[in-house]
Write an enzyme that holds these catalytic residues in place. Structure first.
Site, PDB file in Angstrom:
ATOM      1  N   ASP A  97      10.946  54.481  77.141  1.00  0.00           N
ATOM      2  CA  ASP A  97      11.453  54.389  75.767  1.00  0.00           C
ATOM      3  C   ASP A  97      12.959  54.354  75.618  1.00  0.00           C
ATOM      4  O   ASP A  97      13.473  54.583  74.527  1.00  0.00           O
ATOM      5  CB  ASP A  97      10.921  55.598  74.983  1.00  0.00           C
ATOM      6  CG  ASP A  97      11.378  56.932  75.584  1.00  0.00           C
ATOM      7  OD1 ASP A  97      12.208  56.914  76.504  1.00  0.00           O
ATOM      8  OD2 ASP A  97      10.890  57.975  75.116  1.00  0.00           O
ATOM      9  N   GLU A 119       4.365  53.552  81.474  1.00  0.00           N
ATOM     10  CA  GLU A 119       4.376  54.627  80.462  1.00  0.00           C
ATOM     11  C   GLU A 119       4.342  54.027  79.052  1.00  0.00           C
ATOM     12  O   GLU A 119       5.142  54.339  78.175  1.00  0.00           O
ATOM     13  CB  GLU A 119       5.556  55.581  80.613  1.00  0.00           C
ATOM     14  CG  GLU A 119       5.306  56.905  79.889  1.00  0.00           C
ATOM     15  CD  GLU A 119       6.485  57.855  79.890  1.00  0.00           C
ATOM     16  OE1 GLU A 119       6.504  58.790  80.714  1.00  0.00           O
ATOM     17  OE2 GLU A 119       7.400  57.664  79.055  1.00  0.00           O
ATOM     18  N   GLU A 133      13.939  56.367  70.438  1.00  0.00           N
ATOM     19  CA  GLU A 133      12.919  56.112  71.472  1.00  0.00           C
ATOM     20  C   GLU A 133      11.599  55.590  70.910  1.00  0.00           C
ATOM     21  O   GLU A 133      10.949  54.751  71.534  1.00  0.00           O
ATOM     22  CB  GLU A 133      12.675  57.381  72.301  1.00  0.00           C
ATOM     23  CG  GLU A 133      13.831  57.772  73.214  1.00  0.00           C
ATOM     24  CD  GLU A 133      14.951  58.538  72.517  1.00  0.00           C
ATOM     25  OE1 GLU A 133      14.797  58.883  71.314  1.00  0.00           O
ATOM     26  OE2 GLU A 133      15.987  58.794  73.150  1.00  0.00           O
ATOM     27  N   HIS A 213      18.769  67.512  74.663  1.00  0.00           N
ATOM     28  CA  HIS A 213      19.635  66.331  74.642  1.00  0.00           C
ATOM     29  C   HIS A 213      19.345  65.333  73.535  1.00  0.00           C
ATOM     30  O   HIS A 213      20.061  64.350  73.382  1.00  0.00           O
ATOM     31  CB  HIS A 213      19.539  65.585  75.983  1.00  0.00           C
ATOM     32  CG  HIS A 213      18.221  64.902  76.213  1.00  0.00           C
ATOM     33  ND1 HIS A 213      17.930  63.671  75.685  1.00  0.00           N
ATOM     34  CD2 HIS A 213      17.117  65.285  76.884  1.00  0.00           C
ATOM     35  CE1 HIS A 213      16.705  63.320  76.044  1.00  0.00           C
ATOM     36  NE2 HIS A 213      16.185  64.287  76.765  1.00  0.00           N
ATOM     37  N   ARG A 215      19.045  62.866  70.433  1.00  0.00           N
ATOM     38  CA  ARG A 215      20.001  62.441  69.403  1.00  0.00           C
ATOM     39  C   ARG A 215      19.665  63.021  68.029  1.00  0.00           C
ATOM     40  O   ARG A 215      20.564  63.369  67.264  1.00  0.00           O
ATOM     41  CB  ARG A 215      20.004  60.910  69.302  1.00  0.00           C
ATOM     42  CG  ARG A 215      20.942  60.254  70.285  1.00  0.00           C
ATOM     43  CD  ARG A 215      20.912  58.741  70.150  1.00  0.00           C
ATOM     44  NE  ARG A 215      22.077  58.128  70.755  1.00  0.00           N
ATOM     45  CZ  ARG A 215      22.279  58.008  72.069  1.00  0.00           C
ATOM     46  NH1 ARG A 215      21.401  58.478  72.925  1.00  0.00           N
ATOM     47  NH2 ARG A 215      23.372  57.431  72.526  1.00  0.00           N
ATOM     48  N   HIS A 245      23.103  68.838  79.659  1.00  0.00           N
ATOM     49  CA  HIS A 245      23.156  67.376  79.714  1.00  0.00           C
ATOM     50  C   HIS A 245      24.619  66.926  79.514  1.00  0.00           C
ATOM     51  O   HIS A 245      25.322  67.486  78.676  1.00  0.00           O
ATOM     52  CB  HIS A 245      22.258  66.822  78.602  1.00  0.00           C
ATOM     53  CG  HIS A 245      21.982  65.357  78.707  1.00  0.00           C
ATOM     54  ND1 HIS A 245      22.934  64.399  78.433  1.00  0.00           N
ATOM     55  CD2 HIS A 245      20.874  64.668  79.072  1.00  0.00           C
ATOM     56  CE1 HIS A 245      22.418  63.188  78.626  1.00  0.00           C
ATOM     57  NE2 HIS A 245      21.159  63.335  79.016  1.00  0.00           N
TER      58      HIS A 245
HETATM   59  C1  UD1 Z   1      19.328  58.785  77.103  1.00  0.00           C
HETATM   60  C2  UD1 Z   1      18.189  58.021  76.407  1.00  0.00           C
HETATM   61  C3  UD1 Z   1      17.066  58.972  76.043  1.00  0.00           C
HETATM   62  C4  UD1 Z   1      16.617  59.788  77.251  1.00  0.00           C
HETATM   63  C5  UD1 Z   1      17.818  60.473  77.865  1.00  0.00           C
HETATM   64  C6  UD1 Z   1      17.409  61.196  79.119  1.00  0.00           C
HETATM   65  C7  UD1 Z   1      18.645  56.145  74.916  1.00  0.00           C
HETATM   66  C8  UD1 Z   1      19.163  55.701  73.618  1.00  0.00           C
HETATM   67  N1  UD1 Z   1      18.700  57.455  75.164  1.00  0.00           N
HETATM   68  O1  UD1 Z   1      19.922  59.661  76.170  1.00  0.00           O
HETATM   69  O2  UD1 Z   1      15.970  58.225  75.556  1.00  0.00           O
HETATM   70  O3  UD1 Z   1      15.681  60.741  76.824  1.00  0.00           O
HETATM   71  O4  UD1 Z   1      18.806  59.490  78.211  1.00  0.00           O
HETATM   72  O5  UD1 Z   1      18.402  62.056  79.563  1.00  0.00           O
HETATM   73  O6  UD1 Z   1      18.237  55.322  75.709  1.00  0.00           O
HETATM   74  N2  UD1 Z   1      26.667  60.783  80.188  1.00  0.00           N
HETATM   75  C9  UD1 Z   1      27.469  61.056  81.288  1.00  0.00           C
HETATM   76  N3  UD1 Z   1      26.911  60.964  82.524  1.00  0.00           N
HETATM   77  C10 UD1 Z   1      25.612  60.632  82.737  1.00  0.00           C
HETATM   78  C11 UD1 Z   1      24.800  60.383  81.611  1.00  0.00           C
HETATM   79  C12 UD1 Z   1      25.348  60.442  80.346  1.00  0.00           C
HETATM   80  O7  UD1 Z   1      28.642  61.358  81.148  1.00  0.00           O
HETATM   81  O8  UD1 Z   1      25.183  60.553  83.906  1.00  0.00           O
HETATM   82  C13 UD1 Z   1      27.267  60.852  78.832  1.00  0.00           C
HETATM   83  C14 UD1 Z   1      28.159  59.645  78.540  1.00  0.00           C
HETATM   84  O9  UD1 Z   1      29.253  60.075  77.776  1.00  0.00           O
HETATM   85  C15 UD1 Z   1      27.236  58.753  77.719  1.00  0.00           C
HETATM   86  C16 UD1 Z   1      26.498  59.806  76.916  1.00  0.00           C
HETATM   87  O10 UD1 Z   1      26.265  60.864  77.839  1.00  0.00           O
HETATM   88  O11 UD1 Z   1      27.922  57.827  76.911  1.00  0.00           O
HETATM   89  C17 UD1 Z   1      25.216  59.370  76.258  1.00  0.00           C
HETATM   90  O12 UD1 Z   1      24.344  58.760  77.204  1.00  0.00           O
HETATM   91  P1  UD1 Z   1      23.122  57.874  76.635  1.00  0.00           P
HETATM   92  O13 UD1 Z   1      22.384  57.308  77.780  1.00  0.00           O
HETATM   93  O14 UD1 Z   1      23.595  56.934  75.577  1.00  0.00           O
HETATM   94  O15 UD1 Z   1      22.238  58.921  75.862  1.00  0.00           O
HETATM   95  P2  UD1 Z   1      21.411  60.171  76.333  1.00  0.00           P
HETATM   96  O16 UD1 Z   1      21.581  61.207  75.289  1.00  0.00           O
HETATM   97  O17 UD1 Z   1      21.729  60.494  77.735  1.00  0.00           O
HETATM   98  N1  UDP Z   2      15.742  66.955  85.264  1.00  0.00           N
HETATM   99  C1  UDP Z   2      16.502  67.094  86.441  1.00  0.00           C
HETATM  100  N2  UDP Z   2      17.611  67.902  86.400  1.00  0.00           N
HETATM  101  C2  UDP Z   2      17.994  68.560  85.277  1.00  0.00           C
HETATM  102  C3  UDP Z   2      17.227  68.398  84.094  1.00  0.00           C
HETATM  103  C4  UDP Z   2      16.107  67.580  84.126  1.00  0.00           C
HETATM  104  O1  UDP Z   2      16.172  66.512  87.464  1.00  0.00           O
HETATM  105  O2  UDP Z   2      19.012  69.290  85.311  1.00  0.00           O
HETATM  106  C5  UDP Z   2      14.561  66.052  85.281  1.00  0.00           C
HETATM  107  C6  UDP Z   2      13.271  66.675  84.804  1.00  0.00           C
HETATM  108  O3  UDP Z   2      12.554  67.260  85.877  1.00  0.00           O
HETATM  109  C7  UDP Z   2      12.535  65.491  84.193  1.00  0.00           C
HETATM  110  C8  UDP Z   2      13.646  64.597  83.694  1.00  0.00           C
HETATM  111  O4  UDP Z   2      14.827  65.013  84.365  1.00  0.00           O
HETATM  112  O5  UDP Z   2      11.791  64.768  85.175  1.00  0.00           O
HETATM  113  C9  UDP Z   2      13.771  64.751  82.212  1.00  0.00           C
HETATM  114  O6  UDP Z   2      14.944  64.164  81.786  1.00  0.00           O
HETATM  115  P1  UDP Z   2      15.462  64.304  80.302  1.00  0.00           P
HETATM  116  O7  UDP Z   2      14.960  65.565  79.691  1.00  0.00           O
HETATM  117  O8  UDP Z   2      16.933  64.084  80.346  1.00  0.00           O
HETATM  118  O9  UDP Z   2      14.837  63.019  79.602  1.00  0.00           O
HETATM  119  P2  UDP Z   2      13.476  62.753  78.785  1.00  0.00           P
HETATM  120  O10 UDP Z   2      12.330  63.074  79.665  1.00  0.00           O
HETATM  121  O11 UDP Z   2      13.543  63.591  77.537  1.00  0.00           O
HETATM  122  O12 UDP Z   2      13.575  61.299  78.442  1.00  0.00           O
END
Ligand code: UD1
Ligand code: UDP
Length: 374
Positions: A97, A119, A133, A213, A215, A245
């Site tokens: 998603d 999925e 999502e 995490h 939004r 996160h």
């Molecule tokens: C994203 C996904 C969400 C998923 C989540 C899992 C979208 C819109 N969101 O949300 O569905 O559940 O990942 O964790 O697809 N950042 C870092 N380093 C990283 C990752 C993120 O610095 O390794 C920071 C950056 O500033 C980035 C921000 O987080 O711009 C947001 O990342 P983004 O992927 O847009 O959204 P998530 O909240 O991580």
């Molecule tokens: N996870 C990880 N390290 C962390 C937090 C989560 O490896 O510090 C793993 C967790 O086991 C799961 C996945 O990341 O498999 C979940 O990611 P997240 O909650 O960011 O995304 P979502 O599942 O909500 O899309």
């Protein structure tokens, strides 16, 4: 030989696609399989790639600090199109998603490539929760030719939307494959990260695991969650372990609100095996995550879900996932029930499969696209 492109960009997609990558790469007699990462996430994606020993063929490296959904969407589609143009895959696999999934599926559609959705079929039917999502899943379902649904319920959702039932296959969730793979390694390795986690066990106060995490929880929701966590920590002999996160919308608020509380440990995102260790050794989990609902179920841990709905209703109810939303009072009182009543932490059904989802996805793909269309 069919050309397969498997694309993902975030930590959870990487964890759940890793078993699919391994399964397809093991059949190099049938498939030329390439992996493309968008780099929607960076360091928390790279942690997973390294653990599962996946070396992408394409890395679009699109992450920018704090980028919004418009920037993310534009970056993904502009970077993905040339990869499709160069490799010309027969099949494009996307997962779940995220914006990476939905926008890569769209790029695949524009390029005339068959899209396979892993999925598939999870729904809340509220496009604002989880945001974005739920809409990403619905868009991807409209585009995909083959839908790998983890459960009976997910398949029924797709069929109810008019998708041909013959294109939907129930496989279980690849997260169980990933969990089995990683669990086998957790008990045999000793890393500084694991040593730090194990040191928290020393003083006997129960560990409560927290992640957050989403939004739709930014702003007031997150402030209210932090107030609840602070109250729980200050009024009980527990240790709250919170891998934060890296999204700045989360980390800046969480650090400002919780860093000073003695028994709240704000730590960096954990590697997947370390996180599994923590899930196994905590008393219960407070989270708004998608995947952690599934893992919590598989590991027999109760989850308080910081959301008003879930696309994973299979594990809702006593002993499984409880919806507590973001209201401070509701979070505190639900946590207190679990702290005072350890007997509640037991689960009896495991709807996400037996850990053979990736093997099933491979064999269904062979049956549908290699034998049927040689
Ligand atoms: C994203 C996904 C969400 C998923 C989540 C899992 C979208 C819109 N969101 O949300 O569905 O559940 O990942 O964790 O697809 N950042 C870092 N380093 C990283 C990752 C993120 O610095 O390794 C920071 C950056 O500033 C980035 C921000 O987080 O711009 C947001 O990342 P983004 O992927 O847009 O959204 P998530 O909240 O991580
Ligand atoms: N996870 C990880 N390290 C962390 C937090 C989560 O490896 O510090 C793993 C967790 O086991 C799961 C996945 O990341 O498999 C979940 O990611 P997240 O909650 O960011 O995304 P979502 O599942 O909500 O899309």
């Amino acid at each position: 030989m069919k050309k397969v492109l498997i694309v993902f960009g975030t930590r959870p997609e990487a964890i759940k696609m890793a078993p699919v990558v391994h399964a397809f790469r093991a059949r190099s007699d049938r498939f030329d399989t390439r992996v493309c990462v968008t780099g929607q996430h960076r360091e928390i994606l790279d942690q997973v790639l390294s653990f599962f020993d996946i070396h992408p063929d394409y890395d679009l490296n699109i992450m920018k600090p704090g980028q919004d959904l418009n920037q993310l969407t534009a970056a993904v589609i502009l970077a993905m199109a040339p990869v499709l143009d160069e490799f010309q895959p027969d099949l494009l696999f996307v997962h779940g998603d995220t914006t990476t999934s939905a926008i890569c599926a769209l790029a695949g559609y524009y390029a005339g490539v068959k899209v396979c959705h892993v999925e598939a079929g999870l729904r809340t039917r509220d496009i604002y929760s989880p945001f974005p999502e739920e809409l990403n899943r619905q868009l991807t379902a409209r585009i995909a030719s083959l839908h790998f649904a983890p459960t009976v319920h997910a398949k029924a959702n797709l069929v109810a939307e008019g998708i041909n039932a013959e294109q939907v296959f129930i496989t279980g969730n690849t997260i169980i494959d990933a969990l089995n793979y990683a669990t086998g390694k957790v008990d045999t390795v000793e890393t500084p990260e694991l040593q730090q986690l194990k040191s928290y066990l020393g003083n006997k106060a129960p560990l409560i695991l927290v992640t957050c995490h989403r939004r739709e929880n930014f702003g007031a929701g997150l402030e209210s969650i932090c107030s609840a966590l602070k109250r729980i920590a200050e009024s009980h002999d527990i240790q709250l372990i919170y891998p934060v996160h890296p999204n700045p919308n989360i980390s800046s608020v969480v650090r400002a609100k919780l860093d000073a509380t003695r028994n709240i440990h704000l730590i960096k995102p954990l590697s997947y095996p370390a996180f599994i260790w923590l899930m196994k050794n905590c008393k219960f989990i407070i989270t708004d995550s998608g995947g952690i609902q599934e893992e919590g179920n598989a590991l027999g841990k109760q989850v308080l879900l910081l959301r008003s709905n879930t696309e994973r209703p299979e594990v809702l109810g006593a002993g499984g996932v409880q919806l507590v939303g973001t209201d401070s009072e509701a979070i505190v009182s639900s946590a207190e029930v679990l702290l005072n009543n350890p007997m509640r932490n037991s689960l009896h059904h495991f709807p996400y499969g037996n850990g053979h989802a990736a093997a099933d996805i491979l064999s269904i793909t062979i049956q549908e696209y290699v034998q049927a269309v040689p």
